[in-house]
Design a protein around this motif. Structure first.
Motif, short mmCIF file in Angstrom:
data_model
loop_
_atom_site.label_atom_id
_atom_site.label_comp_id
_atom_site.label_asym_id
_atom_site.label_seq_id
_atom_site.Cartn_x
_atom_site.Cartn_y
_atom_site.Cartn_z
N GLY B 48 -61.62 -128.77 65.75
CA GLY B 48 -61.82 -128.51 67.12
C GLY B 48 -62.49 -129.95 67.56
N ILE B 49 -64.00 -129.72 68.21
CA ILE B 49 -64.55 -130.72 68.67
C ILE B 49 -66.11 -130.77 68.37
CG2 ILE B 49 -65.47 -131.90 70.74
CD1 ILE B 49 -62.47 -132.38 70.51
N GLY B 50 -66.60 -131.70 67.95
CA GLY B 50 -67.83 -131.85 67.34
C GLY B 50 -68.06 -133.12 66.22
N CYS B 51 -69.10 -133.15 65.71
CA CYS B 51 -69.14 -134.21 64.81
C CYS B 51 -68.55 -133.82 63.53
CB CYS B 51 -70.85 -134.71 64.56
SG CYS B 51 -71.51 -135.06 65.86
N SER B 52 -68.65 -132.60 63.16
CA SER B 52 -67.94 -132.00 61.98
C SER B 52 -66.35 -132.02 62.20
CB SER B 52 -68.34 -130.24 61.98
OG SER B 52 -68.51 -129.98 63.24
N SER B 53 -65.87 -131.62 63.42
CA SER B 53 -64.39 -131.71 63.71
C SER B 53 -64.04 -133.22 63.39
CB SER B 53 -64.35 -131.20 65.24
OG SER B 53 -64.39 -129.68 65.02
N ARG B 54 -64.43 -134.06 63.30
CA ARG B 54 -63.83 -135.61 63.15
C ARG B 54 -63.69 -135.90 61.89
NH1 ARG B 54 -64.21 -139.74 66.81
NH2 ARG B 54 -64.23 -138.98 68.76
N ILE B 55 -63.80 -134.81 61.07
CA ILE B 55 -63.57 -135.07 59.56
C ILE B 55 -61.98 -135.15 59.33
CG2 ILE B 55 -63.36 -132.47 59.11
CD1 ILE B 55 -64.83 -132.98 56.60
N SER B 56 -61.19 -134.40 60.53
CA SER B 56 -59.63 -134.45 60.14
C SER B 56 -59.08 -135.94 60.41
CB SER B 56 -59.19 -133.54 61.34
OG SER B 56 -59.53 -133.92 62.62
N GLY B 57 -59.62 -136.72 61.13
CA GLY B 57 -59.16 -138.01 61.49
C GLY B 57 -59.25 -138.84 59.96
N TYR B 58 -60.17 -138.53 58.99
CA TYR B 58 -60.33 -139.33 58.06
C TYR B 58 -59.41 -139.00 56.68
CZ TYR B 58 -64.43 -140.70 60.74
OH TYR B 58 -65.05 -141.09 62.02
N VAL B 59 -58.72 -137.80 56.93
CA VAL B 59 -58.02 -137.23 55.62
C VAL B 59 -56.64 -137.53 56.06
CG1 VAL B 59 -59.77 -135.71 54.95
CG2 VAL B 59 -58.01 -135.10 56.41
N ASP B 60 -55.99 -137.84 54.91
CA ASP B 60 -54.44 -138.47 54.99
C ASP B 60 -53.57 -137.05 54.93
OD1 ASP B 60 -52.09 -139.62 55.11
OD2 ASP B 60 -52.43 -140.49 53.08
N PHE B 61 -53.74 -136.00 55.59
CA PHE B 61 -53.10 -134.89 55.83
C PHE B 61 -52.41 -135.05 57.08
CE2 PHE B 61 -56.76 -133.05 53.54
CZ PHE B 61 -56.46 -133.56 51.96
N HIS B 62 -51.53 -133.73 57.35
CA HIS B 62 -51.09 -133.62 58.73
C HIS B 62 -52.52 -133.00 59.39
CE1 HIS B 62 -46.92 -133.95 57.58
NE2 HIS B 62 -47.17 -133.09 56.53
N THR B 63 -52.84 -133.79 60.53
CA THR B 63 -54.25 -133.62 61.09
C THR B 63 -54.12 -133.42 62.62
OG1 THR B 63 -54.73 -135.94 61.40
CG2 THR B 63 -55.44 -134.79 59.36
N LEU B 64 -54.78 -132.25 62.93
CA LEU B 64 -54.45 -131.65 64.40
C LEU B 64 -56.08 -131.61 64.99
CD1 LEU B 64 -52.89 -130.80 67.00
CD2 LEU B 64 -52.59 -128.65 65.73
N HIS B 65 -56.52 -132.60 65.74
CA HIS B 65 -57.88 -132.68 66.28
C HIS B 65 -57.75 -131.94 67.74
CE1 HIS B 65 -61.43 -134.94 68.17
NE2 HIS B 65 -61.71 -134.24 67.40
N THR B 66 -58.26 -130.91 67.85
CA THR B 66 -57.72 -130.05 69.18
C THR B 66 -59.07 -130.24 70.18
OG1 THR B 66 -58.48 -127.94 67.94
CG2 THR B 66 -56.16 -128.75 67.63
N LEU B 67 -59.29 -128.72 70.72
CA LEU B 67 -60.36 -128.61 71.64
C LEU B 67 -61.44 -127.77 71.14
CD1 LEU B 67 -57.77 -127.14 74.36
CD2 LEU B 67 -58.73 -129.40 74.49
N HIS B 68 -62.61 -127.85 72.02
CA HIS B 68 -63.97 -127.27 71.16
C HIS B 68 -63.72 -125.97 71.40
CE1 HIS B 68 -68.03 -127.10 70.54
NE2 HIS B 68 -68.38 -126.87 71.61
N GLY B 69 -63.72 -125.29 69.94
CA GLY B 69 -63.83 -123.76 69.80
C GLY B 69 -62.23 -123.31 69.49
N ARG B 70 -61.19 -124.22 69.83
CA ARG B 70 -59.97 -123.47 69.88
C ARG B 70 -59.32 -123.97 68.58
NH1 ARG B 70 -62.06 -120.68 73.65
NH2 ARG B 70 -62.80 -121.83 75.18
N ALA B 71 -59.73 -124.23 67.53
CA ALA B 71 -59.12 -124.92 66.07
C ALA B 71 -58.32 -123.62 65.53
CB ALA B 71 -59.99 -125.71 65.35
N LEU B 72 -59.02 -122.49 65.63
CA LEU B 72 -58.32 -121.53 64.78
C LEU B 72 -57.01 -120.98 65.55
CD1 LEU B 72 -61.34 -119.64 63.50
CD2 LEU B 72 -59.61 -120.74 62.13
N ALA B 73 -57.10 -121.08 66.88
CA ALA B 73 -55.91 -120.67 67.76
C ALA B 73 -54.89 -121.47 67.69
CB ALA B 73 -56.42 -120.60 69.20
N PHE B 74 -55.16 -123.18 67.67
CA PHE B 74 -53.77 -123.90 67.12
C PHE B 74 -53.45 -123.53 65.73
CE2 PHE B 74 -56.04 -126.29 70.77
CZ PHE B 74 -54.85 -126.98 71.45
N ALA B 75 -54.41 -123.61 64.72
CA ALA B 75 -53.92 -123.26 63.26
C ALA B 75 -53.16 -121.93 63.38
CB ALA B 75 -55.28 -123.25 62.66
#
Ligand SMILES: Cc1ncc(C[n+]2csc(CCOP(=O)(O)OP(=O)(O)O)c2C)c(N)n1
Ligand code: SF4
Lengths: 382, 268
Positions: B48-75
């Motif tokens: 989602g959005i937050g310091c924690s959510s930035r983790i997705s940018g650094y890993v070499d997987f398929h990564t989807l950085h979304t909206l604040h609170g909505r990560a599980l819905a996209f997932a």
């Protein structure tokens, strides 16, 4: 051939058309007057091995379809007024991250919970500007079931072609009305498939580097290219950046890809415009009454014509100007307080010739309503 | 594969503050993935959005950085549309349980196979230290200058009640345990939740006078205890660590396959 002929609700037509266009994933939340879209999807999708999801709200619905689009599926959600308001943030995300998807808004009377079962066309400007920030959008509409079918397929095609969300702006009358539909044969309407990258595994793939023609080939999540998708301004890898040059470029790209292709996107119908002195401009359910008036008056020798808009955004300014060039009066028929009227006034050289014929009381605008308004400004009295 | 093969070096250095616990989570997560031996192509990280959510940018997987609170819905969309993918969803405590609380309970209720990592630093880090639903009564935050009067809830209890079928808690001090839990959570066929107590020395630590990162981690060591330990009996204020729930229940995508079978009159 027999089963190609149907007598069904507009909402069901939309479902059949989406399937024709290749949809196999739907997520939504029930709301009148769009609920039948979800109900038919729930039945039809598993029959073809597709997926239907009833999410916990409309926010989740739009997010889920974006996720599913990224794995390579054609996706859609449907809602009405309040749900459409909730979807705006997700819609903006799909615009920014350039994710093909289709969002149906079967309009009802608003604002707020408004008139759940009453017709209205009050979400036209929300469709254009509901999302924060500068952006472009494609919004399509239709006035007959045959056109609902065609415009739904067109919506999926445009979504794929321009990697963008497309809004289908229907209304309560069209959604609930039953009418004849002939389902086109396979291949009768062109279906645009997703453009996927030809970059080989192991070679750097840039998900956000447009080709020369402006299009961006995609790569499905789960396949060999791994990349980042974000709603932040991003570079060609999809990685967040605040670099002013990159930000400027991306914002321009997002707007230009729609603006520069307006001709491909634009759809309209015209009736008796060649010699029309009074041009009616309408769309969706209102266009049915407008057409009735035009045909009726033509029979009496009056020079009335109708321009029916099937694509509202990007607004076809040039087309409206051209079709109204000979008109003494331009009457915009819509069920709101003049949302398209504003755009029409901007399109023509003499905006004082443009008048609005509307109804905003949750009752379908009838030919008589339009005739009364015509009589008024023709100085004939009601 | 070595751990460094799972990161996108091009995008380093990362944006986290020195001493931030989120980096430790990244490290434990990558070790878990390494142990799982999965191909990078099979993993999707949705955040989602937050310091924690930035983790997705650094890993070499398929990564989807979304909206604040909505990560599980996209997932949920990703997983349902391609169930063979392994979906990992790191979230901040505000992301997962304030704005995203509804998606959290519903994903748990469906028991859809994905792993929610709740990086609980008890504060809104990214926006500069406002209180979160996990801050706790009495804490100091920029939006509770006179002391917080919001009670927090127990993420593990909530996840359990909502229907998650794997629920565990650990801390950044217990990095090895974190790796094991993430590994087991990803392998689990159902909705899995790992709550990780992680330090935000910049805002939570400083405002609440908890010292630097090392002192905060030391606190995790001294104030947590294994589930059901004797220490807990003697001192009920200790926070329990370990696996709270691990059970079998039909998974959502598998259940939907049965729907497809029925809809097709028995032919899959
Ligand atoms: C809809 C919306 N509301 C608010 C914000 C602002 N915002 C960004 S991150 C954040 C909270 C972050 O806290 P948390 O999720 O606990 O993660 P952390 O930064 O502490 O790791 C907020 C409120 C936003 N981006 N979007
Ligand atoms: S503000 Fe807190 S959570 Fe954010 S990076 Fe800094 S230490 Fe970490």
């Amino acid at each position: 051939m027999g089963n190609q002929l149907k007598f069904i609700q507009g909402n069901e037509v939309c479902v059949e058309a989406a399937l024709y266009a290749g949809l196999d994933f739907y997520a939504g939340y029930p709301i009148t007057p769009s609920t039948e879209v979800a109900e038919h999807m729930a039945k039809r999708l598993p029959q073809i091995g597709g997926k239907f999801l009833q999410m916990e709200d409309e926010i989740a619905s739009v997010c889920a379809i974006v996720g599913a689009s990224l794995t390579g599926h054609k996706v859609m959600t449907a809602t009405s007024g309040p749900g459409f308001s909730l979807m705006q943030e997700g819609l903006g995300y799909a615009i920014m991250a350039e994710i093909p998807c289709v969002i149906v808004n079967v309009q009802r009377g608003g604002p707020s919970t408004g008139l759940p079962t009453g017709p209205g066309q009050g979400d036209v400007l929300q469709a254009r500007w509901g999302v924060h920030g500068d952006h472009s959008i494609i919004a399509l509409t239709a006035s007959t079931h045959q056109d609902v079918f065609e415009m739904t397929v067109h919506a999926f095609n445009m979504a794929e072609m321009f990697r963008t969300p497309v809004i289908l702006l229907f209304d309560e009358v069209i959604g609930h009305m039953r009418e004849k539909l002939i389902i086109p044969e396979e291949g009768e309407i062109q279906v645009v498939d997703r453009l996927r990258t030809s970059v080989k595994a192991g070679v750097d793939y840039h998900p956000y580097l447009p080709r020369e023609d402006g299009r961006l080939p995609m790569s499905d999540f789960g396949s060999e290219h791994r990349y980042n998708v974000t709603g932040l301004f991003h570079d060609m890898w999809g990685f967040p950046t605040g670099n002013p040059g990159v930000v400027h470029e991306l914002l321009r790209h997002l707007n230009d890809k729609i603006k520069n292709n307006a001709e491909t996107i634009t759809r309209y119908k015209e009736y008796y415009l060649e010699d029309a002195r009074t041009v009616l401009i309408s769309y969706g359910c209102s266009a049915r009454s407008a057409l009735h008036v035009v045909e009726n008056r033509r029979a009496r020798g009056e020079r009335l014509g109708l321009l029916e808009l099937q694509s509202l955004w990007p607004f076809p300014y040039g087309l409206v100007e051209e079709k109204c060039a000979m008109a003494r009066q331009i009457v915009v028929v819509e069920m709101n307080m003049g949302q398209i009227t504003r755009a029409v006034k901007r399109a023509v050289p003499e905006p004082e010739r443009v008048v609005l014929a509307n109804r905003i009381d949750g009752v379908f605008i009838t030919p008589t309503d339009i005739k009364n308004i015509l009589r008024l400004f023709q100085g004939k009295g009601v | 594969m070595a751990v460094k093969d799972y990161i996108r070096e091009r995008f380093f250095p990362h944006l986290w503050c020195p001493g931030c616990g989120h980096g430790i989570v990244l490290n434990s997560l990558l070790r878990a993935v390494e142990q799982l031996g999965m191909s990078k192509n099979e993993i999707v990280m949705v955040s989602g959005i937050g310091c924690s959510s930035r983790i997705s940018g650094y890993v070499d997987f398929h990564t989807l950085h979304t909206l604040h609170g909505r990560a599980l819905a996209f997932a949920t969309g990703v997983k349902m549309s391609k169930p063979e993918l392994n979906v990992i969803v790191p979230m901040g405590d505000g992301d997962a349980l304030a704005i995203g609380g509804n998606h959290f309970i519903h994903a748990a209720r469906r028991n859809i196979a994905m792993t929610a990592l709740v990086m609980n630093n008890r504060i809104y880090g990214m926006t500069g230290g406002q209180y979160s639903p996990l801050s706790g009564y009495g804490c100091q935050a920029t939006t509770s200058p006179f002391g917080n009067i919001d009670y927090s809830f127990d993420i593990a209890e909530l996840a359990k009640a909502a229907g998650a079928t794997y629920v565990a808690r650990t801390t950044t001090y217990h990095a090895k345990q974190m790796t094991e839990m993430i590994r087991d959570a990803v392998l689990h066929d159902g909705f899995s939740v790992v709550e990780i107590l992680t330090q935000c020395p910049t805002y939570y630590g400083r405002r609440n006078r908890l010292g630097d990162a090392a002192e905060m981690m030391d606190w995790y060591k001294s104030h947590t205890t294994p589930i059901g330990s004797k220490a807990k009996e003697e001192n009920p204020s200790l926070i329990e660590r370990g696996v709270f729930v691990q059970r079998d229940k039909p998974e959502y995508c598998t259940e939907y396959d049965k729907v497809i079978e029925k809809a097709r009159g028995g032919q899959a």
